[in-house]
Design a protein around this motif. Structure first.
Motif, PDB file in Angstrom:
ATOM      1  N   LEU A  71       0.726  -1.358  -0.027  1.00 53.09           N
ATOM      2  CA  LEU A  71       0.132  -0.018  -0.013  1.00 53.09           C
ATOM      3  C   LEU A  71       0.842   1.247   0.001  1.00 53.09           C
ATOM      4  CD1 LEU A  71      -2.800  -1.048   2.643  1.00 53.09           C
ATOM      5  CD2 LEU A  71      -3.038  -0.685   0.144  1.00 53.09           C
ATOM      6  N   THR A  72       2.175   1.028   0.334  1.00 56.51           N
ATOM      7  CA  THR A  72       2.923   2.400   0.240  1.00 56.51           C
ATOM      8  C   THR A  72       4.131   1.968  -0.826  1.00 56.51           C
ATOM      9  OG1 THR A  72       4.294   1.356   2.066  1.00 56.51           O
ATOM     10  CG2 THR A  72       2.595   3.084   2.401  1.00 56.51           C
ATOM     11  N   PRO A  73       3.812   1.727  -2.170  1.00 57.02           N
ATOM     12  CA  PRO A  73       4.868   1.711  -3.095  1.00 57.02           C
ATOM     13  C   PRO A  73       5.482   3.036  -3.386  1.00 57.02           C
ATOM     14  CG  PRO A  73       2.566   2.056  -4.328  1.00 57.02           C
ATOM     15  CD  PRO A  73       2.643   1.882  -2.808  1.00 57.02           C
ATOM     16  N   PHE A  74       5.131   3.952  -3.114  1.00 57.28           N
ATOM     17  CA  PHE A  74       5.867   5.388  -3.126  1.00 57.28           C
ATOM     18  C   PHE A  74       6.934   5.524  -2.206  1.00 57.28           C
ATOM     19  CE2 PHE A  74       2.351   5.929  -0.182  1.00 57.28           C
ATOM     20  CZ  PHE A  74       3.142   6.483   1.097  1.00 57.28           C
ATOM     21  N   ALA A  75       7.007   4.877  -1.106  1.00 58.44           N
ATOM     22  CA  ALA A  75       8.190   5.010  -0.146  1.00 58.44           C
ATOM     23  C   ALA A  75       9.195   3.940  -0.718  1.00 58.44           C
ATOM     24  CB  ALA A  75       7.653   4.644   1.081  1.00 58.44           C
ATOM     25  N   ASP A  76       9.137   3.194  -1.569  1.00 54.69           N
ATOM     26  CA  ASP A  76      10.100   2.167  -2.183  1.00 54.69           C
ATOM     27  C   ASP A  76      11.457   2.914  -2.310  1.00 54.69           C
ATOM     28  OD1 ASP A  76       8.282   0.100  -1.664  1.00 54.69           O
ATOM     29  OD2 ASP A  76       7.976  -0.004  -3.947  1.00 54.69           O
ATOM     30  N   ASP A  77      11.560   4.061  -3.085  1.00 56.26           N
ATOM     31  CA  ASP A  77      12.522   4.950  -3.321  1.00 56.26           C
ATOM     32  C   ASP A  77      13.196   5.698  -2.227  1.00 56.26           C
ATOM     33  OD1 ASP A  77      12.639   3.716  -5.907  1.00 56.26           O
ATOM     34  OD2 ASP A  77      11.228   5.153  -6.622  1.00 56.26           O
ATOM     35  N   TRP A  78      12.670   5.750  -1.242  1.00 54.78           N
ATOM     36  CA  TRP A  78      13.143   6.705  -0.076  1.00 54.78           C
ATOM     37  C   TRP A  78      14.302   6.002   0.536  1.00 54.78           C
ATOM     38  CZ3 TRP A  78       8.454   8.298   3.655  1.00 54.78           C
ATOM     39  CH2 TRP A  78       7.437   8.990   2.796  1.00 54.78           C
ATOM     40  N   PRO A  79      15.039   6.522   1.305  1.00 59.65           N
ATOM     41  CA  PRO A  79      16.117   6.090   1.821  1.00 59.65           C
ATOM     42  C   PRO A  79      15.782   5.185   3.208  1.00 59.65           C
ATOM     43  CG  PRO A  79      16.510   8.609   2.069  1.00 59.65           C
ATOM     44  CD  PRO A  79      14.931   8.166   1.236  1.00 59.65           C
ATOM     45  N   GLY A  84      11.646   2.925   6.406  1.00 60.70           N
ATOM     46  CA  GLY A  84      11.361   2.065   7.634  1.00 60.70           C
ATOM     47  C   GLY A  84      10.442   2.659   8.606  1.00 60.70           C
ATOM     48  N   LEU A  85      10.751   3.558   9.155  1.00 64.95           N
ATOM     49  CA  LEU A  85      10.200   4.515   9.934  1.00 64.95           C
ATOM     50  C   LEU A  85       8.703   4.760   9.609  1.00 64.95           C
ATOM     51  CD1 LEU A  85      12.461   7.346  11.363  1.00 64.95           C
ATOM     52  CD2 LEU A  85      11.583   5.376  12.328  1.00 64.95           C
ATOM     53  N   LEU A  86       8.367   4.975   8.341  1.00 61.32           N
ATOM     54  CA  LEU A  86       6.987   5.177   7.900  1.00 61.32           C
ATOM     55  C   LEU A  86       6.213   3.726   7.969  1.00 61.32           C
ATOM     56  CD1 LEU A  86       4.679   6.313   6.349  1.00 61.32           C
ATOM     57  CD2 LEU A  86       5.693   5.761   4.247  1.00 61.32           C
ATOM     58  N   ARG A  87       6.903   2.630   7.549  1.00 63.06           N
ATOM     59  CA  ARG A  87       5.903   1.298   7.437  1.00 63.06           C
ATOM     60  C   ARG A  87       6.033   0.850   9.014  1.00 63.06           C
ATOM     61  NH1 ARG A  87       8.649  -0.878   1.665  1.00 63.06           N
ATOM     62  NH2 ARG A  87       7.396   0.500   0.557  1.00 63.06           N
ATOM     63  N   VAL A  88       7.034   1.121   9.764  1.00 61.30           N
ATOM     64  CA  VAL A  88       7.036   0.473  11.035  1.00 61.30           C
ATOM     65  C   VAL A  88       5.758   1.339  11.975  1.00 61.30           C
ATOM     66  CG1 VAL A  88       8.238   0.355  13.548  1.00 61.30           C
ATOM     67  CG2 VAL A  88       9.358  -0.384  11.457  1.00 61.30           C
ATOM     68  N   GLY A  89       5.760   2.661  11.654  1.00 61.38           N
ATOM     69  CA  GLY A  89       4.737   3.461  12.214  1.00 61.38           C
ATOM     70  C   GLY A  89       3.421   2.981  11.995  1.00 61.38           C
ATOM     71  N   LEU A  90       3.231   2.899  10.590  1.00 60.17           N
ATOM     72  CA  LEU A  90       1.850   2.212   9.969  1.00 60.17           C
ATOM     73  C   LEU A  90       1.693   1.022  10.668  1.00 60.17           C
ATOM     74  CD1 LEU A  90       2.046   3.325   6.190  1.00 60.17           C
ATOM     75  CD2 LEU A  90       0.674   4.563   8.057  1.00 60.17           C
TER      76      LEU A  90
END
Length: 269
Positions: A71-79, A84-90
């Motif tokens: 659901l968060t493919p836009f974060a694949d190119d993030w550092p 990790g912070l985004l997906r762990v938070g979610l």
């Protein structure tokens, strides 16, 4: 000119208090020592529903990480750190919301399928206290419907917790505390409604009766929900919670023996 609010609190009636409200659960738990066979009967619906809820939670834990990544493919190119912070938070938000939903769903479903079992418990408590005891409960159909209403309220609470989880830094903590308080209040009101509705008190009369005792109701509900956080705690606590709610209902009725009961006689505890 503003009209007065309906069902004003009775004059002179004081809140039983948060601590005493929590103490009613302790009274219910003591029945495990004095009436173990009766309490074991209350485990049957709790065990059935717990197995279903636990299965759903296990599946969520297994697949939640992959689902969030999808659901968060836009974060694949993030550092890596920020991704990790985004997906762990979610993931934490989802798990906290699912936990709140599981707690209230467990309670609502258990009450829905186990009303005949729990009616025996609260009637036994009523008899032990003496005085006027309702001859008939609310009925299985009505009890099941009330339980499903509680499930619906629990879903709304879980959604609110999920939204609060997006608050920066403190989101998960705020969501957890808010979920505990709201779900505890919902649970307490539903459990207390059984012995009160059996006396013929409609929703408005019950609200009037309980309004001066918000602290006691909240203390009881939060204490019960906190026990549900312990692994398998909800199974053992559920029969005690039904008994404790009956003790609380009788104490509230004693504090206001005529007003909310519509003039019907209420036994002294």
């Amino acid at each position: 000119m503003t009209s007065p609010p309906p069902y004003p609190p009775p004059v002179g009636v004081r809140d039983l208090g948060f601590a005493r409200g929590a103490g009613f659960l302790g009274q219910g738990l003591r029945l495990w020592r004095t009436r173990p066979r009766l309490m074991l009967l209350g485990l049957v619906p709790a065990l059935i529903v717990a197995a279903l809820v636990l299965t759903a939670l296990v599946l969520l834990v297994i697949y939640a990480d992959d689902a969030i990544a999808a659901l968060t493919p836009f974060a694949d190119d993030w550092p890596g750190l920020w991704r990790g912070l985004l997906r762990v938070g979610l993931l934490l938000v989802v798990l906290v919301g699912a936990g709140v939903l599981a707690m209230v769903t467990f309670t609502g479903l258990t009450l829905a399928v186990g009303d005949p079992f729990y009616e025996r418990i609260w009637k036994d408590v009523e008899i032990s206290l003496g005085g006027t005891v309702p001859e008939h409960g609310v009925g299985w159909v009505r009890g099941a419907l009330d339980g499903l209403v509680l499930v619906g309220a629990g879903i709304l609470t879980a959604v609110l917790v999920f939204v609060c989880g997006f608050l920066p830094v403190v989101g998960a903590v705020v969501g957890f505390v808010l979920g505990l308080v709201l779900s505890g209040r919902l649970l307490a009101a539903e459990l207390i409604s059984r012995p009160l509705e059996a006396r013929g008190l409609d929703r408005a009369a019950r609200a009037r009766l309980l309004r001066p005792h918000r602290g006691a109701v909240l203390g009881f509900g939060v204490c019960v929900q906190a026990c549900f956080l312990i692994p398998f705690g909800g199974i053992a606590v559920m029969p005690a919670a039904v008994a404790g709610a009956t003790y609380l209902a009788r104490a509230v009725l004693e504090a206001d023996p005529a007003g909310a009961a519509g003039g019907a006689p209420v036994a002294k505890v």
